[in-house]
Design a protein around this motif. Structure first.
Motif, short mmCIF file in Angstrom:
data_model
loop_
_atom_site.label_atom_id
_atom_site.label_comp_id
_atom_site.label_asym_id
_atom_site.label_seq_id
_atom_site.Cartn_x
_atom_site.Cartn_y
_atom_site.Cartn_z
N VAL A 136 14.52 -20.24 -63.45
CA VAL A 136 15.32 -19.23 -64.18
C VAL A 136 14.53 -18.86 -65.43
O VAL A 136 14.14 -19.74 -66.21
CB VAL A 136 16.70 -19.80 -64.57
N LEU A 137 14.26 -17.56 -65.61
CA LEU A 137 13.39 -17.19 -66.72
C LEU A 137 14.01 -16.11 -67.60
O LEU A 137 14.93 -15.40 -67.20
CB LEU A 137 12.01 -16.75 -66.20
N ASP A 138 13.46 -16.03 -68.80
CA ASP A 138 13.88 -14.99 -69.74
C ASP A 138 12.69 -14.64 -70.63
O ASP A 138 11.95 -15.52 -71.07
CB ASP A 138 15.04 -15.49 -70.61
N PHE A 139 12.52 -13.35 -70.85
CA PHE A 139 11.49 -12.86 -71.77
C PHE A 139 12.14 -12.29 -73.03
O PHE A 139 13.20 -11.67 -72.96
CB PHE A 139 10.71 -11.68 -71.14
N THR A 181 0.08 -9.43 -63.60
CA THR A 181 -1.01 -8.54 -63.16
C THR A 181 -2.19 -8.62 -64.13
O THR A 181 -3.35 -8.58 -63.71
CB THR A 181 -0.51 -7.08 -63.05
N ARG A 182 -1.88 -8.77 -65.42
CA ARG A 182 -2.94 -8.85 -66.44
C ARG A 182 -3.80 -10.10 -66.28
O ARG A 182 -4.92 -10.14 -66.80
CB ARG A 182 -2.32 -8.79 -67.84
N VAL A 183 -3.25 -11.13 -65.64
CA VAL A 183 -4.06 -12.35 -65.41
C VAL A 183 -4.46 -12.45 -63.92
O VAL A 183 -4.75 -13.52 -63.41
CB VAL A 183 -3.33 -13.64 -65.89
N HIS A 184 -4.43 -11.30 -63.24
CA HIS A 184 -4.90 -11.18 -61.85
C HIS A 184 -4.12 -12.09 -60.89
O HIS A 184 -4.67 -12.71 -60.00
CB HIS A 184 -6.41 -11.46 -61.76
N ARG A 185 -2.79 -12.15 -61.15
CA ARG A 185 -1.92 -12.88 -60.23
C ARG A 185 -0.77 -11.96 -59.86
O ARG A 185 -0.55 -10.95 -60.52
CB ARG A 185 -1.40 -14.17 -60.90
N ARG A 186 -0.07 -12.31 -58.79
CA ARG A 186 1.07 -11.48 -58.44
C ARG A 186 2.21 -12.31 -57.90
O ARG A 186 2.00 -13.38 -57.34
CB ARG A 186 0.69 -10.36 -57.46
N ARG A 187 3.38 -11.77 -58.06
CA ARG A 187 4.60 -12.46 -57.62
C ARG A 187 4.77 -12.29 -56.12
O ARG A 187 4.67 -11.18 -55.60
CB ARG A 187 5.80 -11.86 -58.37
N LEU A 188 5.09 -13.38 -55.45
CA LEU A 188 5.36 -13.31 -54.01
C LEU A 188 6.85 -13.58 -53.72
O LEU A 188 7.35 -13.19 -52.68
CB LEU A 188 4.50 -14.35 -53.26
N GLN A 189 7.52 -14.25 -54.65
CA GLN A 189 8.89 -14.67 -54.38
C GLN A 189 9.92 -13.67 -54.92
O GLN A 189 9.64 -12.93 -55.86
CB GLN A 189 9.15 -16.07 -54.95
N PRO A 190 11.13 -13.67 -54.33
CA PRO A 190 12.17 -12.73 -54.77
C PRO A 190 12.85 -13.17 -56.06
O PRO A 190 12.79 -14.34 -56.44
CB PRO A 190 13.17 -12.75 -53.61
N PHE A 191 13.48 -12.21 -56.73
CA PHE A 191 14.30 -12.44 -57.92
C PHE A 191 15.77 -12.32 -57.55
O PHE A 191 16.17 -11.34 -56.90
CB PHE A 191 14.02 -11.36 -58.97
N ALA A 192 16.58 -13.26 -57.96
CA ALA A 192 18.04 -13.08 -57.95
C ALA A 192 18.47 -12.69 -59.36
O ALA A 192 17.76 -12.94 -60.33
CB ALA A 192 18.74 -14.36 -57.50
N CYS A 193 19.66 -12.08 -59.47
CA CYS A 193 20.13 -11.58 -60.76
C CYS A 193 21.52 -12.13 -61.06
O CYS A 193 22.49 -11.79 -60.37
CB CYS A 193 20.16 -10.05 -60.74
N SER A 194 21.62 -12.95 -62.10
CA SER A 194 22.93 -13.53 -62.43
C SER A 194 23.89 -12.48 -63.00
O SER A 194 25.10 -12.65 -62.93
CB SER A 194 22.78 -14.71 -63.40
N LEU A 195 23.37 -11.38 -63.54
CA LEU A 195 24.25 -10.30 -64.01
C LEU A 195 24.95 -9.62 -62.83
O LEU A 195 26.18 -9.45 -62.83
CB LEU A 195 23.45 -9.27 -64.81
N PRO A 225 11.62 -19.66 -55.94
CA PRO A 225 12.28 -18.38 -56.12
C PRO A 225 12.78 -18.24 -57.55
O PRO A 225 13.03 -19.24 -58.24
CB PRO A 225 13.44 -18.42 -55.12
N LEU A 226 12.91 -17.00 -58.00
CA LEU A 226 13.18 -16.70 -59.40
C LEU A 226 14.58 -16.13 -59.61
O LEU A 226 15.16 -15.53 -58.70
CB LEU A 226 12.15 -15.68 -59.91
N LEU A 227 15.08 -16.31 -60.83
CA LEU A 227 16.37 -15.73 -61.21
C LEU A 227 16.32 -15.38 -62.69
O LEU A 227 15.71 -16.09 -63.48
CB LEU A 227 17.51 -16.71 -60.93
N ALA A 228 16.98 -14.29 -63.05
CA ALA A 228 17.15 -13.93 -64.46
C ALA A 228 18.46 -13.17 -64.60
O ALA A 228 19.02 -12.68 -63.63
CB ALA A 228 15.98 -13.06 -64.93
N HIS A 229 18.95 -13.11 -65.84
CA HIS A 229 20.15 -12.31 -66.12
C HIS A 229 19.67 -10.90 -66.46
O HIS A 229 18.89 -10.72 -67.39
CB HIS A 229 20.94 -12.92 -67.29
N ASN A 230 20.14 -9.92 -65.70
CA ASN A 230 19.59 -8.56 -65.75
C ASN A 230 18.13 -8.62 -65.29
O ASN A 230 17.20 -8.26 -66.01
CB ASN A 230 19.72 -7.94 -67.15
#
Length: 208
Positions: free
Chosen positions: A8-11, A105-119, A87-92
């Motif tokens: 679960v992440l937040d920026f 992308t800036r570090v030459h990596r990419r996401r493969l897994q889906p995001f769920a949204c708690s909102l 797998p990833l999750l964030a609110h909104n």
């Protein structure tokens, strides 16, 4: 309780979208397993971007703080390793997903897994809530205080606690034996008007 290990992440950021040259200023991630937070990662990140005064007022993150923070590229490499293939999750999540993808992308990596949204999930599973903002939902539900709102780790922990609450609700009130990340991703796409019907159909079914 969730059936799988999720991140679960937040920026915190300088603006609304990477498409408008906004950059991340802080990331917080918690790993949830068995309904518990089992690991945490938090760091400010210096991308060289300027923090506008209203954002500094909202988050408490100043340009001076970021000058001594580790480089954004170093933080993203570390946090991508920390998350792994979970797998990833964030609110909104549409907001955080944009920044996760852009900074990776800036570090030459990419996401493969889906995001769920708690909102999206809260709007469907807790339609009676007076507000679906993260802090308001946690307060309304009486979930633990995790620290200062609009700081990445506190918000990630709040989203994790909210998600664990909704997973318990699905099991105990709706009779869904196994609540997986895949199930959350499918439920968040169900139109609110059809939610009761969808939950009834899932009752008692095994889900992986």
């Amino acid at each position: 309780m969730l059936a799988d290990s999720i991140a679960v992440l937040d920026f915190e950021t300088t603006g609304l979208s990477p498409a408008q040259q906004a950059r991340a200023t802080e990331i917080g991630v918690v790993i949830v397993e068995g309904g518990q937070i089992v690991a945490r990662y938090q760091s400010l990140m210096n991308s060289g971007a300027w923090v506008p005064p209203f954002i500094e007022q909202l988050t408490g993150i100043s340009n001076a703080m970021l000058r001594s923070a580790p480089p954004a590229a170093q933080v993203m490499a570390e946090v991508a390793d920390f998350v792994g293939e979970r797998p990833l999750l964030a609110h909104n999540a549409s907001f955080d997903q944009k920044f996760w993808d852009a900074e990776l992308t800036r570090v030459h990596r990419r996401r493969l897994q889906p995001f769920a949204c708690s909102l999206l999930l809260a709007r469907r599973l807790l339609p009676q809530a007076p507000s679906h903002k993260l802090g308001n939902l946690n307060q309304w539900l009486g979930l633990p205080s995790t620290g200062q709102a609009h700081r990445a780790l506190a918000d990630a922990e709040m989203a994790a606690n909210l998600t664990c609450f909704m997973a318990t609700l699905l099991r105990e009130q709706h009779g869904i034996a196994e609540v997986s990340h895949d199930l959350l991703c499918s439920l968040q796409k169900v139109p609110a008007a059809k939610m009761a019907q969808a939950l009834e159909k899932l009752r008692g079914q095994p889900h992986s």
